[in-house]
Design a protein around this motif. Sequence first.
Motif, PDB file in Angstrom:
ATOM      1  N   LEU A 135     -10.297   3.739   1.415  1.00 30.83           N
ATOM      2  CA  LEU A 135      -9.533   4.609   2.312  1.00 30.83           C
ATOM      3  C   LEU A 135     -10.139   4.629   3.710  1.00 30.83           C
ATOM      4  O   LEU A 135      -9.425   4.649   4.710  1.00 30.83           O
ATOM      5  CB  LEU A 135      -9.483   6.033   1.749  1.00 30.83           C
TER       6      LEU A 135
ATOM      7  N   ALA B 227      -1.325   4.682   2.283  1.00 25.94           N
ATOM      8  CA  ALA B 227      -2.625   4.027   2.150  1.00 25.94           C
ATOM      9  C   ALA B 227      -3.081   3.995   0.694  1.00 25.94           C
ATOM     10  O   ALA B 227      -3.554   2.962   0.200  1.00 25.94           O
ATOM     11  CB  ALA B 227      -3.663   4.753   3.009  1.00 25.94           C
TER      12      ALA B 227
ATOM     13  N   ILE C 116      -0.206  13.960  -3.023  1.00 24.98           N
ATOM     14  CA  ILE C 116       0.189  13.929  -1.612  1.00 24.98           C
ATOM     15  C   ILE C 116       1.704  14.031  -1.483  1.00 24.98           C
ATOM     16  O   ILE C 116       2.235  14.760  -0.628  1.00 24.98           O
ATOM     17  CB  ILE C 116      -0.327  12.651  -0.927  1.00 24.98           C
TER      18      ILE C 116
ATOM     19  N   ILE D  80      -1.297   8.889   4.570  1.00 23.44           N
ATOM     20  CA  ILE D  80      -2.303   8.917   3.495  1.00 23.44           C
ATOM     21  C   ILE D  80      -1.689   8.410   2.197  1.00 23.44           C
ATOM     22  O   ILE D  80      -2.310   7.638   1.449  1.00 23.44           O
ATOM     23  CB  ILE D  80      -2.853  10.343   3.314  1.00 23.44           C
ATOM     24  N   ASN D  81      -0.466   8.826   1.924  1.00 27.36           N
ATOM     25  CA  ASN D  81       0.227   8.389   0.708  1.00 27.36           C
ATOM     26  C   ASN D  81       0.445   6.882   0.704  1.00 27.36           C
ATOM     27  O   ASN D  81       0.229   6.202  -0.308  1.00 27.36           O
ATOM     28  CB  ASN D  81       1.567   9.113   0.596  1.00 27.36           C
TER      29      ASN D  81
ATOM     30  N   GLY E  28      -3.849   9.207   9.154  1.00 27.83           N
ATOM     31  CA  GLY E  28      -3.317  10.320   8.376  1.00 27.83           C
ATOM     32  C   GLY E  28      -4.342  11.418   8.155  1.00 27.83           C
ATOM     33  O   GLY E  28      -4.036  12.609   8.310  1.00 27.83           O
ATOM     34  N   VAL E  29      -5.569  11.024   7.789  1.00 25.85           N
ATOM     35  CA  VAL E  29      -6.629  12.014   7.572  1.00 25.85           C
ATOM     36  C   VAL E  29      -6.964  12.733   8.873  1.00 25.85           C
ATOM     37  O   VAL E  29      -7.209  13.945   8.878  1.00 25.85           O
ATOM     38  CB  VAL E  29      -7.876  11.331   6.979  1.00 25.85           C
TER      39      VAL E  29
ATOM     40  N   LYS F 205      -4.076   3.285   8.170  1.00 22.68           N
ATOM     41  CA  LYS F 205      -3.107   4.339   7.890  1.00 22.68           C
ATOM     42  C   LYS F 205      -3.805   5.589   7.366  1.00 22.68           C
ATOM     43  O   LYS F 205      -3.476   6.720   7.765  1.00 22.68           O
ATOM     44  CB  LYS F 205      -2.072   3.856   6.870  1.00 22.68           C
ATOM     45  N   ALA F 206      -4.778   5.372   6.481  1.00 24.22           N
ATOM     46  CA  ALA F 206      -5.500   6.509   5.930  1.00 24.22           C
ATOM     47  C   ALA F 206      -6.289   7.235   7.007  1.00 24.22           C
ATOM     48  O   ALA F 206      -6.319   8.469   7.040  1.00 24.22           O
ATOM     49  CB  ALA F 206      -6.438   6.039   4.815  1.00 24.22           C
TER      50      ALA F 206
ATOM     51  N   LEU G 196       0.501  13.181   6.165  1.00 22.40           N
ATOM     52  CA  LEU G 196       0.462  13.097   4.706  1.00 22.40           C
ATOM     53  C   LEU G 196       1.108  11.810   4.207  1.00 22.40           C
ATOM     54  O   LEU G 196       0.620  11.197   3.247  1.00 22.40           O
ATOM     55  CB  LEU G 196       1.170  14.312   4.112  1.00 22.40           C
TER      56      LEU G 196
END
Length: 295
Positions: free
Chosen positions: A7, A266, A199, A263-264, A16-17, A12-13, A260
Motif C-alpha cells: 500500500l 489500491a 472501505i 484506497i479501495n 487516498g490515505v 492511489k493508496a 476512500l
Amino acid sequence: MSLLTQLLHNRKALVGVTILVIVILVAVFAPMLTEYSPTQRVGRPHQPPSADHWLGTTRLGYDVFTRLLYGARVSLAVGFGAGLLITVIGTVLGIIAGYKGGVVDEIITFLTNMILVIPNLPLLLVLAAFIGQASPLVIAIILGFTSWAWGVRVTRSETLSVRQRDFVKSAQMLGEPSWRIMAFEIFPNLISIVGINFIGSVIFAVITEATLEFLGLGDPNTVSWGIMLYNAQNASALSVGAWWEILTPCVALAVLGLGLALINFAIDEIANPRLRTGGMLARWTGLVRRGEGQL
C-alpha cells in the motif's frame, strides 16, 4: 511483501490515505481550527464568503466552515461505525457458511438471498421513516444490519476456495477446533477481501447517511454534512444565490468518497495483480514512441 508495504508503494493508496488523514485531522482538531460554535449565530443570513467567514454563512447566520469541520465528525463516525458493523457481520457469516457448509451454509445463504432481493434504499427509507427523526447512531445501526449481504457472498466464495488448501487440511487432521481454523487459518488469507468490503461499506454508509438526512429523515439538531444539505434545501440556498451553503458539503462528500475509493482501488489491485496495468501500459507506450521515433 506485506499488504502494508504494498500500500505504501501504491500511488492511489498514498493519495487516498492522505485525503482520509486530512479529513480525520480536521474533524479531530475542529475546535482549534475555528473560533465559532457550529450552532452559534455569528453573521448575517446568507453572508457570502469573506475574510471573516471563509465559506459564508447559512440562513440562520451559522458559519459554514465551522459546521463543515464539526459535521465531519458525525459523517466519519457513522461511516466507519456502520462500515465496521457491516464488515464484521458479513465476514463472520461468510466464513462460517463457506467453511461449515451443509445446513449451516443453506440457512445463511437463504438469509443472504432474502436480504439481497429487498431493494436496499427503499428499505432504509421505510425504516427511517418508521423511526422518525433518526439520530446518527440509529442510522449507523440500521445500515449495519441491512447491508451485510454482499459481504457474506464475497467472503463465502473466497472461503470455499481457501478451505481446500493444504494448510487447512493439515489443521483439520491435527484436530484443531473449527473456530480456531476459521480465525487463524482462513481469516488471515481473506484480509484483502475484508479490507475491500470495509472501505466499500464506509463509502456506502457515508453517502447513504447523507441521503437519508437530506430527505429529512435525520435529526435536524445534529451537525453533519447530510443535515447541512437538508438545511440548505429548506433555505432555498440555490434560489437565493447562496451557492456556498450547498456546494460545501457536496464537495466534502465527494473528496472523502474519492479518498476512500482510491484506497479501495489500491487494495483491489494488490489483491488482484491482473488489475495492475499502469506500469505495463507505460512501458508499452514508451516502446511505441521509440518505434515511431526510429521510423
